[in-house]
Design an enzyme around this catalytic site. Sequence first.
Site, PDB file in Angstrom:
ATOM      1  N   HIS A  47       8.987  41.004  13.773  1.00  0.00           N
ATOM      2  CA  HIS A  47       7.752  40.241  14.001  1.00  0.00           C
ATOM      3  C   HIS A  47       6.824  40.906  15.013  1.00  0.00           C
ATOM      4  O   HIS A  47       5.755  40.358  15.300  1.00  0.00           O
ATOM      5  CB  HIS A  47       8.096  38.829  14.487  1.00  0.00           C
ATOM      6  CG  HIS A  47       8.814  38.005  13.453  1.00  0.00           C
ATOM      7  ND1 HIS A  47       8.211  37.547  12.311  1.00  0.00           N
ATOM      8  CD2 HIS A  47      10.096  37.566  13.401  1.00  0.00           C
ATOM      9  CE1 HIS A  47       9.075  36.858  11.589  1.00  0.00           C
ATOM     10  NE2 HIS A  47      10.236  36.856  12.223  1.00  0.00           N
ATOM     11  N   GLU A 151      19.617  33.176   7.594  1.00  0.00           N
ATOM     12  CA  GLU A 151      18.377  32.427   7.781  1.00  0.00           C
ATOM     13  C   GLU A 151      17.943  31.645   6.538  1.00  0.00           C
ATOM     14  O   GLU A 151      16.833  31.113   6.510  1.00  0.00           O
ATOM     15  CB  GLU A 151      17.250  33.382   8.178  1.00  0.00           C
ATOM     16  CG  GLU A 151      17.552  34.194   9.426  1.00  0.00           C
ATOM     17  CD  GLU A 151      16.445  35.164   9.765  1.00  0.00           C
ATOM     18  OE1 GLU A 151      15.533  34.764  10.515  1.00  0.00           O
ATOM     19  OE2 GLU A 151      16.480  36.314   9.287  1.00  0.00           O
ATOM     20  N   ASP A 177      14.081  29.810  10.694  1.00  0.00           N
ATOM     21  CA  ASP A 177      13.901  30.110   9.274  1.00  0.00           C
ATOM     22  C   ASP A 177      14.794  29.220   8.407  1.00  0.00           C
ATOM     23  O   ASP A 177      14.405  28.853   7.291  1.00  0.00           O
ATOM     24  CB  ASP A 177      14.177  31.589   9.007  1.00  0.00           C
ATOM     25  CG  ASP A 177      12.999  32.464   9.390  1.00  0.00           C
ATOM     26  OD1 ASP A 177      11.948  32.366   8.736  1.00  0.00           O
ATOM     27  OD2 ASP A 177      13.117  33.237  10.353  1.00  0.00           O
TER      28      ASP A 177
END
Length: 266
Positions: A47, A151, A177
């Site tokens: 990210h 996730e 997630d």
Amino acid sequence: MLTENRLKAAIAEGRLALGLLGSVPSPLLVEMLGHAGYDFVIVDQEHVGVNPETLENMLRAAECSGLTALVRVSSSAPDGILRALDAGAQGVVVPRVRSREEAEAIVRAARYHPVGSRGISGGRTTGFGRIPLAEYLQRANREVLVVAMIEDREAVEAIDSIVSVPGIDLVLEGAIDLSQSYGVPARFDHPEVQQAIRRIAEACRRHRVPFCAIPRLPGQAEAWSRDGAAALLLGDDRGVAFRALKAHVSTVREELSGKQGGAASP
């Protein structure tokens, strides 16, 4: 240069390891984490945009401060795993592992023959030749940590087949997630999400694979420690820094406000 993986040693010895997600692309901050007493950092490339030179310097900072540095790559693609390890990471965290086949693929990408097919290179990981290449290949297979992130609901349903893959060294839950996958976005405290995390931890226990939890609710750190978690990821450096900075300036403002109020009193 690749050295003993202290995080892997701590897990093998049954010592609870404490780490932080490194979201600020700063070697100085990584060095501070090591001297502050954290056991490991996960440098985030999923990210956060970290350029190759900065990544290498962050890994050097970890080395010089006694901190085990892992890299969360952006996907399970072998080239990303290769670059992170060649830069000097002592392990990779692979997001969104959903199946046994994906778990087997990331193990192959992260390890050399006879258990994998990672591309061979020298450079800084061998101390520019201080470690003979054949010795380095054996050492890397022994020291590098392969971490699978769970996730997705699909992964939870397949969790036993994932954690039973030889070469998966650690499993990390991803509650945020997972919440989206279960249809309750951002509700990491939702009962279904918490139950999914427990399923992951229980599968790890059955297959004797270390589990890393992310405490998000009051009392969870202590509870996971009692339940046998091998490691705890205590948030990310941005959140810790922001809360500390906010508390610092708020404290000073309150002190100043109190003094000014006192001076105005009769």
